[in-house]
Design a protein around this motif. Structure first.
Motif, PDB file in Angstrom:
ATOM      1  N   UNK A   1      12.787  10.570   0.686  1.00 48.61           N
ATOM      2  CA  UNK A   1      13.113   9.551   1.691  1.00 48.61           C
ATOM      3  C   UNK A   1      11.911   9.264   2.562  1.00 48.61           C
ATOM      4  N   UNK A   2      11.633   7.967   2.763  1.00 50.67           N
ATOM      5  CA  UNK A   2      10.570   7.535   3.660  1.00 50.67           C
ATOM      6  C   UNK A   2      11.224   7.015   4.948  1.00 50.67           C
ATOM      7  N   UNK A   3      11.090   7.747   6.071  1.00 55.32           N
ATOM      8  CA  UNK A   3      11.751   7.327   7.309  1.00 55.32           C
ATOM      9  C   UNK A   3      11.137   6.068   7.921  1.00 55.32           C
ATOM     10  N   UNK A   4       9.857   5.818   7.682  1.00 56.20           N
ATOM     11  CA  UNK A   4       9.216   4.621   8.216  1.00 56.20           C
ATOM     12  C   UNK A   4       9.750   3.372   7.534  1.00 56.20           C
TER      13      UNK A   4
ATOM     14  N   UNK B   1       0.792  -1.233   0.000  1.00 50.02           N
ATOM     15  CA  UNK B   1       0.000   0.000   0.000  1.00 50.02           C
ATOM     16  C   UNK B   1       0.823   1.282   0.000  1.00 50.02           C
ATOM     17  N   UNK B   2       1.842   1.433   0.851  1.00 48.59           N
ATOM     18  CA  UNK B   2       2.621   2.677   0.796  1.00 48.59           C
ATOM     19  C   UNK B   2       3.229   2.930  -0.585  1.00 48.59           C
TER      20      UNK B   2
ATOM     21  N   UNK C   1      -4.620  13.056  -1.173  1.00 48.22           N
ATOM     22  CA  UNK C   1      -4.657  11.709  -0.600  1.00 48.22           C
ATOM     23  C   UNK C   1      -3.350  10.956  -0.783  1.00 48.22           C
ATOM     24  N   UNK C   2      -2.752  11.055  -1.967  1.00 44.53           N
ATOM     25  CA  UNK C   2      -1.514  10.321  -2.221  1.00 44.53           C
ATOM     26  C   UNK C   2      -0.402  10.733  -1.275  1.00 44.53           C
ATOM     27  N   UNK C   3      -0.282  12.018  -1.002  1.00 45.02           N
ATOM     28  CA  UNK C   3       0.751  12.499  -0.084  1.00 45.02           C
ATOM     29  C   UNK C   3       0.368  12.224   1.366  1.00 45.02           C
ATOM     30  N   UNK C   4      -0.902  12.410   1.678  1.00 47.49           N
ATOM     31  CA  UNK C   4      -1.360  12.197   3.057  1.00 47.49           C
ATOM     32  C   UNK C   4      -1.182  10.750   3.504  1.00 47.49           C
ATOM     33  N   UNK C   5      -1.169   9.823   2.552  1.00 45.34           N
ATOM     34  CA  UNK C   5      -1.026   8.408   2.895  1.00 45.34           C
ATOM     35  C   UNK C   5       0.362   8.086   3.438  1.00 45.34           C
ATOM     36  N   UNK C   6       1.366   8.895   3.064  1.00 50.13           N
ATOM     37  CA  UNK C   6       2.740   8.731   3.554  1.00 50.13           C
ATOM     38  C   UNK C   6       3.209  10.069   4.113  1.00 50.13           C
ATOM     39  N   UNK C   7       2.651  10.490   5.270  1.00 49.97           N
ATOM     40  CA  UNK C   7       2.850  11.857   5.748  1.00 49.97           C
ATOM     41  C   UNK C   7       4.276  12.194   6.170  1.00 49.97           C
ATOM     42  N   UNK C   8       5.094  11.172   6.474  1.00 45.58           N
ATOM     43  CA  UNK C   8       6.457  11.444   6.917  1.00 45.58           C
ATOM     44  C   UNK C   8       7.467  11.596   5.797  1.00 45.58           C
ATOM     45  N   UNK C   9       7.026  11.464   4.561  1.00 40.75           N
ATOM     46  CA  UNK C   9       7.935  11.495   3.413  1.00 40.75           C
ATOM     47  C   UNK C   9       8.708  12.803   3.344  1.00 40.75           C
ATOM     48  N   UNK C  10      10.005  12.700   3.023  1.00 43.53           N
ATOM     49  CA  UNK C  10      10.888  13.860   2.908  1.00 43.53           C
ATOM     50  C   UNK C  10      11.301  14.052   1.447  1.00 43.53           C
TER      51      UNK C  10
END
Length: 297
Positions: free
Chosen positions: A90-93, A40-41, A63-72
């Motif tokens: 970069x996705x820290x999760x 999903x991410x 929605x697309x950005x909100x789904x991965x809110x920690x993205x840098x």
């Protein structure tokens, strides 16, 4: 790091070796709900590829950005016309650099993969040093990837340095998946040894010849996900010398996600068997849903 599909299919291959009479149908395995949800991410990142470079650089795309809110976000580019949008960050999760390329709708990609103007051609040795000239790809996909290659590489290098990660994940849908697959061959040639890669494509058309598919199988951790009767993944035709690498997951009408072994698996559980000819397909399946997610910004 092996992809989910690779892990499943290694187990399937072991079973077939132990019992040679097992059919291709028996080597197809259904993904569990948790395995499906793990994509999903990445599905949202592929969908975000359709958003403008301004939106993705600000990470403000709904929605697309909100789904991965920690993205840098680190860099973005393209104009959505002559050059597909793309972004890197970069996705820290997930602790990985994300590379995403914009796709297109069926009415725009079908001419690229069904008209008589395209052809197979060798990769540019400047961008792909050491790659055999026997490895050939769709000339249009080659040109699209070349138009952003060095910018994407610089952005990935910057993201890896800034966030101290050695993991790169490449995603894309449709034309974006084709560009992403070429990036998956390109980037490892230039990034440091020890960098790990995975590639997840959605509605991926065939990109290259048998030698290309074999190279991808040997060097790229690829999962390509096809939705129901989407006709795009069966193009360009195998009769023209195009071959899909392994790593297919086919979303069936029953909503089962079937991990299909091998290249262009002919089982009716897989896209080649389910959509034997382009007129057997349904263009509306191209954009999804992929576990409830439709592609687009």
């Amino acid at each position: 790091m092996m992809s989910i599909v690779a892990i499943l299919l290694v187990a399937a291959a072991a079973a077939v070796q132990a019992f040679p009479s097992l059919s291709a149908r028996q080597s197809i395995m259904a993904l569990t709900t948790s395995q499906i949800d793990s994509f999903t991410p990445y599905t949202y990142y592929a969908s975000a590829g359709y958003c403008t470079n301004v939106q993705t650089l600000a990470w403000n795309c709904g929605t697309n950005c909100n789904a991965n809110p920690g993205f840098k976000p680190v860099a973005s580019g393209g104009n959505g016309d002559s050059v597909q949008y793309w972004f890197v960050g970069y996705d820290p999760t997930l602790d990985t650099v994300i590379v995403s390329h914009q796709g297109t709708n069926p009415s725009e990609i079908l001419p690229l993969i069904t008209d008589a103007d395209f052809f197979l051609t060798s990769l540019d040795p400047t961008l792909f040093p050491g790659i055999s000239s026997n490895i050939e790809v769709h000339n249009g996909f080659k040109d699209d990837q070349a138009s952003t290659a060095t910018d994407v590489l610089a952005a990935v290098e910057s993201a890896m340095s800034t966030y101290g990660t050695t993991s790169v994940t490449l995603v894309g849908h449709s034309l974006g998946a084709a560009i992403t697959l070429l990036d998956s061959v390109y980037l490892p040639l230039w990034l440091p040894e020890g960098t790990t890669f995975q590639t997840i494509g959605y509605g991926l058309p065939r990109v290259g010849n048998q030698a290309f598919a074999d190279y991808v199988d040997a060097h790229v951790h690829l999962t390509h996900i096809n939705n129901k009767e989407d006709p795009i993944p069966i193009c360009p035709g195998m009769f023209m010398g195009f071959v899909h690498p392994a790593g297919e997951v086919h979303i069936e009408d029953s909503a089962e996600w079937a991990a299909c072994s091998g290249q262009d698996n002919p089982s009716t559980q897989c896209i080649v068997g389910d959509v034997p000819e382009i007129w057997d397909g349904n263009e509306s399946d191209h954009d999804g849903p992929y576990n409830g997610i439709e592609m687009g910004c």
